[in-house]
Design a protein around this motif. Structure first.
Motif, PDB file in Angstrom:
ATOM      1  N   UNK A 107       0.840  -1.206   0.000  1.00  0.00           N
ATOM      2  CA  UNK A 107       0.000   0.000   0.000  1.00  0.00           C
ATOM      3  C   UNK A 107       0.871   1.250   0.000  1.00  0.00           C
ATOM      4  N   UNK A 108       0.448   2.269  -0.749  1.00  0.00           N
ATOM      5  CA  UNK A 108       1.191   3.519  -0.819  1.00  0.00           C
ATOM      6  C   UNK A 108       0.212   4.695  -0.833  1.00  0.00           C
ATOM      7  N   UNK A 109       0.412   5.626   0.095  1.00  0.00           N
ATOM      8  CA  UNK A 109      -0.458   6.799   0.196  1.00  0.00           C
ATOM      9  C   UNK A 109      -0.272   7.731  -0.994  1.00  0.00           C
ATOM     10  N   UNK A 110      -1.380   8.354  -1.422  1.00  0.00           N
ATOM     11  CA  UNK A 110      -1.319   9.427  -2.412  1.00  0.00           C
ATOM     12  C   UNK A 110      -0.745  10.671  -1.751  1.00  0.00           C
ATOM     13  N   UNK A 126      -2.910  12.255   0.766  1.00  0.00           N
ATOM     14  CA  UNK A 126      -3.300  11.422   1.887  1.00  0.00           C
ATOM     15  C   UNK A 126      -4.726  10.933   1.856  1.00  0.00           C
ATOM     16  N   UNK A 127      -5.401  11.033   0.721  1.00  0.00           N
ATOM     17  CA  UNK A 127      -6.806  10.663   0.645  1.00  0.00           C
ATOM     18  C   UNK A 127      -7.051   9.311  -0.023  1.00  0.00           C
ATOM     19  N   UNK A 128      -6.025   8.796  -0.705  1.00  0.00           N
ATOM     20  CA  UNK A 128      -6.180   7.503  -1.385  1.00  0.00           C
ATOM     21  C   UNK A 128      -4.946   6.651  -1.169  1.00  0.00           C
ATOM     22  N   UNK A 129      -5.106   5.376  -1.460  1.00  0.00           N
ATOM     23  CA  UNK A 129      -4.011   4.425  -1.399  1.00  0.00           C
ATOM     24  C   UNK A 129      -3.933   3.676  -2.720  1.00  0.00           C
ATOM     25  N   UNK A 130      -2.730   3.525  -3.247  1.00  0.00           N
ATOM     26  CA  UNK A 130      -2.481   2.563  -4.315  1.00  0.00           C
ATOM     27  C   UNK A 130      -2.005   1.281  -3.648  1.00  0.00           C
ATOM     28  N   UNK A 131      -2.361   0.137  -4.206  1.00  0.00           N
ATOM     29  CA  UNK A 131      -1.948  -1.138  -3.630  1.00  0.00           C
ATOM     30  C   UNK A 131      -2.025  -2.212  -4.703  1.00  0.00           C
ATOM     31  N   UNK A 132      -1.499  -3.376  -4.371  1.00  0.00           N
ATOM     32  CA  UNK A 132      -1.557  -4.512  -5.282  1.00  0.00           C
ATOM     33  C   UNK A 132      -2.564  -5.526  -4.760  1.00  0.00           C
TER      34      UNK A 132
END
Length: 318
Positions: free
Chosen positions: A62-65, A68-74
């Motif tokens: 997981x990685x914060x945008x 700080x409002x969204x997360x990218x993840x696998x």
């Protein structure tokens, strides 16, 4: 690694530093929420409170945008995004992906996937999805057709085996560079880490193992930039010619201006995510498993947070 070499390394990086268990509700000085993985699912937590954002396993990195409002993840090796509360989960691409990273303006997400050369490459895709990924590295692949969406083999085995081929990428705070495993340096070395310039595709090798004149084996993976762009960290492992030259999994901090490197933390620490110039959240070992800890980069002291790995610190400016 021989016992003597391992002990020497442990003493050098300060494994004897005290581990402090936080009291219930103590936030350990964290300025924001940390996203992390436990049991194959993504959680967010601050202090004693945590929230599970995914279910069913198969989730990672997981990685914060930037806002700080969204997360990218696998999810099962594909790139997804979701809101900070776990809602609006959206797949961005069907292409197998590794280790996402947001551009500083939040418009793009970079990730690693098979390149036209047959090795790892770096792509970017709009953070809103619904677009064809664009090749960034290797530069020569920018004018080629995208390779087929070949399924990557799942990483299994020991911690070393799993980390060795981790293709997480990291976008620099000024948006001009990306750090990633591999690159043109793989034509010379057995394993390497690269900083690539986004505009022109130029590459600079910052860590290398085996091949050329190097009499060692190892890897450098999971890069992470400090917010001012002056430091880059990564997770490393090295087998040298002698036990004294060998190092188990550890953290390296690299000065971008001078090229100097130093080991931070203790043996088996990995996956550093900066809080500020003096502190970071890392994955450490505790009670036989992976635990998040706040590491003081100046003196190596740490505060344990909770069981988990693959931390990402929520930006404080939103």
């Amino acid at each position: 690694m021989g016992k003597v070499g391992r002990v020497a390394f442990v003493l050098a990086v300060g494994l004897s530093g005290a581990l402090i268990q936080p009291a219930a509700g103590q936030a350990a000085g964290l300025p924001g929420t940390v996203a992390y993985v436990r049991g194959g699912d993504v959680y967010v937590g601050a202090g004693a409170a945590e929230k599970r954002l995914t279910t069913g396993g198969g989730h990672s990195r997981p990685r914060w945008s930037p806002d700080g409002r969204r997360l990218a993840f696998l999810r099962q090796g594909r790139l997804w995004t979701m809101s900070a509360d776990g809602g609006a989960q959206t797949r961005l691409s069907t292409r197998p992906a590794a280790g996402p990273s947001w551009s500083p303006d939040g418009r793009w997400i970079a990730f690693a996937s098979l390149s036209c050369t047959g090795g790892p490459g770096v792509y970017r895709i709009p953070s809103t999805g619904n677009a064809k990924p664009e090749v960034l590295f290797p530069r020569d692949c920018r004018t080629e057709e995208l390779p087929e969406e070949a399924e990557a083999a799942a990483a299994t085995g020991s911690l070393n085996d799993r980390l060795r081929h981790d293709d997480a990428v990291a976008w620099s705070p000024d948006g001009t560079r990306l750090a990633f495993r591999g690159g043109d340096c793989e034509s010379t070395y057995d394993a390497c880490l690269t900083i690539g310039t986004v505009d022109n595709g130029a590459e600079k090798t910052v860590a290398a193992y085996g091949g050329g004149s190097l009499q060692n084996r190892g890897y450098a993976v999971v890069p992470s930039w400090r917010a001012d762009g002056r430091k880059l960290s990564w997770t490393a492992y090295q087998e040298g010619e002698t036990p004294a030259d060998s190092k188990p999994v550890h953290l390296v901090e690299y000065d971008v201006a001078t090229g100097t490197k130093r080991t931070v933390g203790s043996a088996l620490d990995r996956e550093l995510a900066y809080i500020d110039a003096d502190r970071a959240v890392i994955t450490s070992r505790n009670r036989g498993g992976s635990w998040l800890a706040v590491l003081a980069l100046t003196n190596g002291t740490r505060t344990l947070l909770r069981a988990g790995s693959q931390p990402s610190v929520q930006p404080t400016t939103r």
